[in-house]
Design a protein around this motif. Structure first.
Motif, short mmCIF file in Angstrom:
data_model
loop_
_atom_site.label_atom_id
_atom_site.label_comp_id
_atom_site.label_asym_id
_atom_site.label_seq_id
_atom_site.Cartn_x
_atom_site.Cartn_y
_atom_site.Cartn_z
N ILE A 1 -11.72 0.56 -6.53
CA ILE A 1 -10.29 0.54 -6.18
C ILE A 1 -10.07 -0.26 -4.90
O ILE A 1 -10.80 -0.10 -3.92
N ASP A 2 -9.04 -1.08 -4.91
CA ASP A 2 -8.72 -1.90 -3.75
C ASP A 2 -8.41 -1.01 -2.54
O ASP A 2 -7.74 0.01 -2.67
N PRO A 3 -8.90 -1.41 -1.35
CA PRO A 3 -8.62 -0.60 -0.16
C PRO A 3 -7.13 -0.48 0.16
O PRO A 3 -6.72 0.43 0.88
N ILE B 1 0.81 -1.96 0.52
CA ILE B 1 0.97 -0.91 1.53
C ILE B 1 2.41 -0.74 2.01
O ILE B 1 2.66 -0.28 3.12
N PHE C 1 5.55 -8.33 2.97
CA PHE C 1 4.83 -7.26 3.65
C PHE C 1 3.78 -6.60 2.75
O PHE C 1 4.10 -6.13 1.67
N GLY C 2 2.54 -6.60 3.22
CA GLY C 2 1.55 -5.69 2.66
C GLY C 2 1.00 -5.95 1.28
O GLY C 2 0.49 -5.02 0.65
N ARG C 3 1.12 -7.19 0.79
CA ARG C 3 0.58 -7.47 -0.56
C ARG C 3 -0.66 -8.36 -0.52
O ARG C 3 -1.39 -8.43 -1.50
N PHE D 1 -4.15 -9.62 1.66
CA PHE D 1 -5.06 -9.16 2.70
C PHE D 1 -6.06 -10.27 3.05
O PHE D 1 -6.28 -11.18 2.25
N MET E 1 -12.82 -6.94 6.21
CA MET E 1 -12.30 -5.63 6.65
C MET E 1 -13.39 -4.93 7.47
O MET E 1 -14.56 -5.28 7.40
N TYR F 1 -13.62 -8.48 2.41
CA TYR F 1 -12.59 -7.61 1.81
C TYR F 1 -12.90 -7.50 0.33
O TYR F 1 -12.96 -8.49 -0.38
N GLU F 2 -13.10 -6.29 -0.13
CA GLU F 2 -13.43 -6.09 -1.55
C GLU F 2 -13.09 -4.67 -1.95
O GLU F 2 -12.88 -3.80 -1.09
N PRO F 3 -13.04 -4.42 -3.26
CA PRO F 3 -12.70 -3.06 -3.71
C PRO F 3 -13.72 -2.04 -3.20
O PRO F 3 -14.90 -2.35 -3.01
N LEU F 4 -13.24 -0.83 -2.97
CA LEU F 4 -14.11 0.28 -2.58
C LEU F 4 -14.68 0.90 -3.85
O LEU F 4 -14.04 0.92 -4.89
N PHE G 1 -3.45 7.50 8.62
CA PHE G 1 -3.44 6.05 8.80
C PHE G 1 -2.68 5.68 10.06
O PHE G 1 -2.06 6.52 10.71
N TYR H 1 -0.35 -7.77 10.28
CA TYR H 1 -0.27 -6.31 10.26
C TYR H 1 -1.67 -5.72 10.17
O TYR H 1 -2.50 -6.18 9.37
N ARG I 1 -3.88 -2.32 9.52
CA ARG I 1 -3.79 -0.98 8.91
C ARG I 1 -5.14 -0.26 8.98
O ARG I 1 -5.99 -0.45 8.12
N PHE J 1 -7.14 3.15 8.42
CA PHE J 1 -6.91 4.41 7.69
C PHE J 1 -8.23 5.12 7.46
O PHE J 1 -9.29 4.51 7.42
N ILE K 1 -7.85 -2.81 7.40
CA ILE K 1 -7.53 -4.01 6.64
C ILE K 1 -6.38 -4.74 7.34
O ILE K 1 -5.63 -4.13 8.11
N SER L 1 -3.14 -7.70 7.03
CA SER L 1 -2.22 -8.39 6.11
C SER L 1 -1.24 -9.25 6.88
O SER L 1 -0.50 -8.74 7.73
#
Lengths: 363, 363
Positions: free
Chosen positions: A57-59, A149, B25-27, B29, B33, B52-55, B71, B137, B139, B141, B162, B164
């Motif tokens: 899942i994307d962070p 976000i 905003f926020g789409r 990244f 990270m 930056y990659e999926p968790l 966060f 931005y 973030r 968390f 992360i 953005s």
């Protein structure tokens, strides 16, 4: 969705199943899980049973940031005849959709998801433990997965169902617990999310739980968030009291979770002609009943424990020992009858149980 | 933790950076990270900057079920001289630890995490947009990752940061919005999690936001959860009013988020010798001021918009047009001075800005 079928990808490996005495709650999961995705404009799609494995899942997925998630909890039981059954799963799916509505999550097709759960449980039937009091815990949950976000409802979700074999809640028989009335922290308030089964309510409860455990109590009794005067829940259970022959429980007011066990207890008491009343219950009123000797029983109700008798209730300088700290008659009867119906040892006059069998897998 | 260093794993590929007019905003990244893990008994460990990659997270991880997450949000700005700076990042990290405490999450080393954020921002400096009103931005968390579905504080966490790139909040200059007073849904209540920056508060807000948007409003004004009488926040911002020459804002009461911009606005007003008072503010009191002509301005404050003037405030059959629906003088001065300090166009008499430069990367 009637024409949908669940695609099944079998796991190539199988985990070792735990011995009965190694079973605990919620740490071990079976070989498969159910997943279904939501995206716009397609809606819910791609229902599938896949090997149990980590999610990718994307962070920036919303679920990590803004708590837009819901869940359910129910169990599968083996009967003495070797049948597999669920207890009122329709109630869980109805509540899932009510939770969805409060959290702005698109509704699921309840009948389809119930079929998928049955199919998953049947596939994993060897994981259902058979010893007394054990069961297979079923955890459906929905998370918001849009990588964005901004504070807004997500446009992407995942519904996932995982299964965990669980041991008997009462290893040495049903046993009363010590409860502390919480008068600082609040779990939920009218207008909030208290009646939805969503993470935020549980996150809010952790601090109070931690503090009460330090003082030697098992759970807290939650009061209403407005006046801190009326009783709402106990830990993550609904709560009942027997006062002067009548059973009373807090009425649903928007901040109390509508428990499936709560509803079943009310129906069972009515069936037994024991008076049961849903109403606002103040802590003062309860104390008065204790002082004048009419507080006869207290117990929590929930899927995990079914019935959890309260032997002691404490706040400020007050310690109420209820029914001499012992399990009451009504609590015991409810526990025996409910678990009897759930495990198929007793006749089910309400049509509460649903069988899971081969036909569950043929869809 | 002083001796710790952040291990850096550079991304092999680089994404295309967006053009200024494509920024939202926020789409989107950046390429990297920051991640740090917590487990017992080690504590926080393994700080690293990675692509930056999926968790990859177990479906039973607590964060998906019980909302135990927090966060923060802050920004990095380019000054006209080409310096990179942060605005009061120490306040964000202090609040992160206050949120951690409420959510039973172990505290982080604030200085170390701030250093890590600076190092990440410096590495990603080409991602900081330079056009007027744009910024990067940030973030941070924390999510609870223990694979256990019991309701209890997790024993494992991940802190992730992360970045953005975000466009100008006001593309055509600062502009007043229409706000609806929310009288059904509640965001938070005293004793709950309102003063923590945790997902559940935002999840609880979605429904009200969705309904008010359908009626043509931008945000809701939240009232207190107890009496539904006192003003708390506006959307996800703190709120201020100018009444008869005095600026007033709801006092921190346990259910209001302590905004960094809120705090800065109060300090700036005091610096300007404009009276500013933190107190309980009832909606009735505000209406009275409107009727007698002393309600001069209203505005929200937050990291995203900095200052968001309120041109209209509505509830029941009442529509209050504040300052003729135009941005007030105080709101405009605050916006210009705060953004001036943030972007390094104005002198910072408070020591609010912190530079990010090569030395940030040498630790």
């Amino acid at each position: 969705m009637e024409e949908w079928t669940v695609e099944v990808h079998h796991s190539k490996t199988k985990k070792n199943k735990p011995k009965t005495d190694q079973l605990e709650f919620g740490r071990l999961f079976t070989d498969h899980m159910f997943i279904m995705d939501y995206s716009e404009p397609v809606g819910w799609h791609d229902p599938r049973i896949v090997p149990y494995e980590p999610l990718t899942i994307d962070p920036s997925a919303m679920t990590f940031h803004y708590g837009q998630s819901v869940f359910e909890g129910l169990k599968a039981y083996y009967t003495p005849e070797g049948d597999i059954q669920l207890f009122r799963p329709d109630k869980n799916l109805q509540r899932l959709n009510r939770s969805n509505d409060r959290l702005c999550i698109p509704p699921v097709d309840e009948a389809f998801v119930l079929d998928a759960i049955k199919q998953l449980v049947f596939l994993e039937r060897e994981w259902i433990p058979t010893s007394d009091g054990t069961s297979l815990y079923i955890r459906p949950f929905i998370i918001s997965t849009e990588p964005f976000i901004g504070v807004a409802p997500s446009h992407q979700y995942k519904l996932i169902v995982i299964l965990s074999p669980v041991g008997a809640y009462y290893k040495e028989g049903i046993n009363p617990v010590k409860i502390a009335v919480e008068n600082q922290y609040v779990r939920a308030v009218k207008g909030g999310t208290g009646e939805a089964k969503t993470g935020g309510n549980y996150a809010a409860s952790l601090k109070a739980q931690e503090l009460c455990a330090q003082k030697g109590f098992t759970q807290v009794l939650w009061l209403d968030g407005v006046e801190k005067k009326y009783i709402e829940e106990v830990g993550s259970m609904n709560v009942f009291f027997k006062v002067n022959g009548e059973v009373i429980t807090p009425e649903l007011n928007g901040s109390i979770l509508e428990g499936v066990t709560r509803n079943s207890v009310i129906q069972l008491l009515k069936h037994w002609d024991i008076p049961v009343i849903e109403k606002k219950i103040s802590l003062d009123e309860l104390y008065e009943a204790y002082v004048n000797g009419t507080l006869e029983e207290a117990f929590g109700t929930g899927t995990a424990a079914v019935i959890s008798p309260i032997g002691q209730l404490s706040w400020d300088d007050k310690d109420l020992f209820i029914n001499g700290g012992k399990t009451g008659k009504v609590a015991k009867s409810l526990y025996e009858t409910l678990t009897g119906i759930q495990y198929g040892r007793e006749h089910d006059p309400f049509g509460w149980v649903e069988k899971v069998n081969e036909t569950s897998a043929v869809k």
